[in-house]
Motif scaffolding. Structure first.
Motif, PDB file in Angstrom:
ATOM      1  N   TYR A   1      10.666   0.476  14.184  1.00 39.61           N
ATOM      2  CA  TYR A   1      10.100   1.814  14.263  1.00 39.61           C
ATOM      3  C   TYR A   1       9.120   1.975  13.116  1.00 39.61           C
ATOM      4  O   TYR A   1       9.493   1.798  11.954  1.00 39.61           O
ATOM      5  N   GLU A   2       7.871   2.269  13.444  1.00 37.12           N
ATOM      6  CA  GLU A   2       6.824   2.228  12.411  1.00 37.12           C
ATOM      7  C   GLU A   2       5.663   3.139  12.764  1.00 37.12           C
ATOM      8  O   GLU A   2       5.380   3.361  13.943  1.00 37.12           O
ATOM      9  N   PRO A   3       4.973   3.678  11.729  1.00 37.38           N
ATOM     10  CA  PRO A   3       3.764   4.458  12.011  1.00 37.38           C
ATOM     11  C   PRO A   3       2.697   3.543  12.605  1.00 37.38           C
ATOM     12  O   PRO A   3       2.751   2.338  12.398  1.00 37.38           O
ATOM     13  N   ILE A   4       1.732   4.144  13.319  1.00 41.50           N
ATOM     14  CA  ILE A   4       0.721   3.259  13.921  1.00 41.50           C
ATOM     15  C   ILE A   4      -0.342   2.844  12.905  1.00 41.50           C
ATOM     16  O   ILE A   4      -1.089   1.906  13.138  1.00 41.50           O
ATOM     17  N   HIS A   5      -0.388   3.543  11.769  1.00 39.79           N
ATOM     18  CA  HIS A   5      -1.455   3.219  10.818  1.00 39.79           C
ATOM     19  C   HIS A   5      -1.077   2.028   9.941  1.00 39.79           C
ATOM     20  O   HIS A   5       0.061   1.543   9.958  1.00 39.79           O
ATOM     21  N   GLY A   6      -2.051   1.582   9.148  1.00 39.48           N
ATOM     22  CA  GLY A   6      -1.829   0.460   8.253  1.00 39.48           C
ATOM     23  C   GLY A   6      -1.428   0.926   6.862  1.00 39.48           C
ATOM     24  O   GLY A   6      -0.952   2.062   6.674  1.00 39.48           O
ATOM     25  N   SER A   7      -1.652   0.039   5.879  1.00 43.60           N
ATOM     26  CA  SER A   7      -1.145   0.293   4.523  1.00 43.60           C
ATOM     27  C   SER A   7      -2.085   1.166   3.690  1.00 43.60           C
ATOM     28  O   SER A   7      -1.791   1.451   2.530  1.00 43.60           O
ATOM     29  N   ALA A   8      -3.203   1.581   4.285  1.00 50.19           N
ATOM     30  CA  ALA A   8      -4.147   2.520   3.647  1.00 50.19           C
ATOM     31  C   ALA A   8      -4.343   2.248   2.158  1.00 50.19           C
ATOM     32  O   ALA A   8      -4.064   3.128   1.321  1.00 50.19           O
TER      33      ALA A   8
ATOM     34  N   VAL B   1      -0.937  11.018  -1.729  1.00 54.35           N
ATOM     35  CA  VAL B   1      -1.615  11.891  -0.760  1.00 54.35           C
ATOM     36  C   VAL B   1      -1.384  11.454   0.691  1.00 54.35           C
ATOM     37  O   VAL B   1      -1.810  12.136   1.627  1.00 54.35           O
ATOM     38  N   ALA B   2      -0.718  10.330   0.899  1.00 57.16           N
ATOM     39  CA  ALA B   2      -0.526   9.835   2.275  1.00 57.16           C
ATOM     40  C   ALA B   2       0.312  10.823   3.079  1.00 57.16           C
ATOM     41  O   ALA B   2       1.227  11.459   2.554  1.00 57.16           O
ATOM     42  N   ASN B   3      -0.011  10.929   4.347  1.00 59.37           N
ATOM     43  CA  ASN B   3       0.761  11.790   5.243  1.00 59.37           C
ATOM     44  C   ASN B   3       2.009  11.026   5.703  1.00 59.37           C
ATOM     45  O   ASN B   3       1.885   9.984   6.349  1.00 59.37           O
TER      46      ASN B   3
ATOM     47  N   GLY C   1       7.304   0.271   7.143  1.00 64.04           N
ATOM     48  CA  GLY C   1       6.177   1.033   6.609  1.00 64.04           C
ATOM     49  C   GLY C   1       4.855   0.449   7.087  1.00 64.04           C
ATOM     50  O   GLY C   1       4.413   0.692   8.208  1.00 64.04           O
ATOM     51  N   ALA C   2       4.223  -0.359   6.266  1.00 63.61           N
ATOM     52  CA  ALA C   2       2.964  -1.004   6.647  1.00 63.61           C
ATOM     53  C   ALA C   2       2.716  -2.153   5.682  1.00 63.61           C
ATOM     54  O   ALA C   2       3.231  -2.155   4.562  1.00 63.61           O
ATOM     55  N   ILE C   3       1.924  -3.112   6.136  1.00 63.88           N
ATOM     56  CA  ILE C   3       1.637  -4.260   5.265  1.00 63.88           C
ATOM     57  C   ILE C   3       0.127  -4.503   5.192  1.00 63.88           C
ATOM     58  O   ILE C   3      -0.628  -4.008   6.021  1.00 63.88           O
TER      59      ILE C   3
ATOM     60  N   GLY D   1       0.835  -1.216   0.000  1.00 61.15           N
ATOM     61  CA  GLY D   1       0.000   0.000   0.000  1.00 61.15           C
ATOM     62  C   GLY D   1       0.863   1.256   0.000  1.00 61.15           C
ATOM     63  O   GLY D   1       1.774   1.409  -0.805  1.00 61.15           O
ATOM     64  N   ILE D   2       0.603   2.141   0.990  1.00 55.25           N
ATOM     65  CA  ILE D   2       1.367   3.394   1.054  1.00 55.25           C
ATOM     66  C   ILE D   2       2.754   3.194   1.658  1.00 55.25           C
ATOM     67  O   ILE D   2       3.543   4.152   1.715  1.00 55.25           O
ATOM     68  N   GLY D   3       3.066   1.969   2.115  1.00 57.04           N
ATOM     69  CA  GLY D   3       4.353   1.704   2.781  1.00 57.04           C
ATOM     70  C   GLY D   3       5.558   2.269   2.032  1.00 57.04           C
ATOM     71  O   GLY D   3       6.340   3.055   2.594  1.00 57.04           O
TER      72      GLY D   3
END
Ligand code: NAD
Length: 355
Positions: A272-279, A287-289, A73-75, A13-15
């Motif tokens: 170390y990772e953002p708390i959100h997912g792969s959006a 557009v991801a923050n 990032g995110a998965i 995703g946005i990872g």
């Protein structure tokens, strides 16, 4: 010059988009703090499954263990939702955390003055919020046995051992010692046996930290209090599932889930990772923050590498970008001077961080 090896796991995703911006910012502070980062990329999640048939290839564990820290990032994504459970991206992530022994997830939630109107809560309720959720990460109901399902029944088990509670409680008290010296332990001791043990053990550990004030709260009340009066909290100590839910709730105090970083630490390497997912709904649109990931890189510098000056520079650069009115789309409806793409926001922060 100090050199650090960083494992980069971009994921799905946005990872990849958000990790690229964090790397941009890391390289910017490296040049002015006499640091050098060498990056090694590793696969995890759906992209790893597509290439290797495994959401967590052994090589990814090896690369991670052979580095100074992991930036993640995110998965995940709907493409892989119908795979058998052990092949799903989320199973890879759970296994990864277990393999690395990262039992403590630290999730700060702060409200930036510049974004006081971005939250759905009233400014007078959230101004000055500065709390830290310390979530147990490799135990509890996400890992407990037995678990399973048949056609008519599904079951999971919430288990905590004394040892697991002791080590996460120590983390929370140690963190509180460097903050406002208050720990609120969240449980459901009125109903769950596992929570009764949790409460008992937390009280035992607290005796080693006489300066820290310990309180207890049932998780349902905590969910309500976080919205009613979030400033009452300093360190919130929680088990895995309660922490998962409460920290997402806490993220909305700050206005967007795209702002909040986290650190997962334990005996070995930290992640170390953002708390959100792969959006997946916004992936590939630019557009991801990227701020949650950039601030995760700052936590990496602070907690894993002890590079506080570089971390301070990143934190200050993020604040400055927000103060000057730069906003990604998730925050743009509130007082944006300029709406930025993911990569523009990364470049602005990198530029400020390099000064
Ligand atoms: P999500 O966090 O990915 O997205 C929730 C909402 O927040 C979406 O509307 C999304 O567009 C928005 N959002 C998230 N991050 C953002 C950012 N940086 N900037 C702007 N908006 C952002 O949660 P979800 O939709 O429930 O899950 C999507 C996938 O992510 C699922 O496959 C899930 O399993 C996975 N997931 C992965 C992790 C992880 O990798 N640590 C964590 C949670 C969920």
């Amino acid at each position: 010059m100090k050199t650090y090896k960083i494992a980069l796991i971009k994921g799905d995703g946005i990872g990849p988009e958000i990790i690229d911006e964090a790397v941009k910012v890391l390289d910017a502070v490296a040049s002015c703090c006499d640091l050098e980062f060498s990056y090694e990329e590793a696969l995890m999640g759906g992209c790893a499954y597509d290439i290797t048939g495994d959401p967590l290839p052994q090589e990814t564990i090896n690369i991670s263990l052979n580095s100074d820290a992991v930036l993640f990032g995110a998965i995940g994504g709907s493409k892989w939702d119908n795979l058998p459970r052990e092949k799903r991206p989320e199973s890879g992530l759970l296994r990864f955390r277990k393999e690395l022994g990262v039992y403590a997830n630290l999730r700060p939630a702060n409200v930036f003055d510049e974004l006081i109107n971005a939250s759905s809560l009233k400014p007078e309720v959230i101004k000055g919020v500065d709390l830290m959720v310390v979530r147990e990460l490799i135990g509890g109901i996400y890992f407990g046995e037995p678990k399973g399902r048949d056609e008519n029944k599904g079951w999971n088990t919430m288990v905590y051992t004394r040892e697991e509670i002791v080590r996460i409680a120590h983390q929370a008290f140690k963190i509180a010692m460097n903050r406002s010296k208050r720990v609120c332990s969240i449980d459901k001791a009125n109903v769950l046996d596992v929570s009764q043990l949790w409460r008992e053990v937390v009280i035992e550990v607290s005796k080693e930290y006489p300066e820290v004030e310990l309180t207890h709260m049932y998780v349902d009340n905590a969910a309500m209090q976080l919205i009613r009066d979030p400033r009452q909290f300093d360190v919130m100590l929680t088990g895995n599932i309660f922490g998962d839910i409460l920290s997402d709730e806490a993220s909305m105090l700050s206005g967007s889930i795209g702002l909040l970083p986290s650190a997962s630490v334990g005996a070995k390497i930290g992640v170390y990772e953002p708390i959100h997912g792969s959006a997946p709904d916004i992936a590939g649109q630019g557009v991801a923050n990227p701020i949650a990931t950039i601030l995760s890189a700052s936590m990496m510098l602070r907690y894993a590498l002890d590079e506080h000056k570089a971390a301070d520079k990143i934190d200050a650069a993020v604040k400055r970008a927000l103060k000057e009115g730069y906003r990604t789309k998730d925050l743009a409806q509130y007082d944006a001077k300029e709406v930025c793409s993911t990569s523009e926001m990364g470049s602005i922060i990198a530029n400020y961080a390099a000064k």
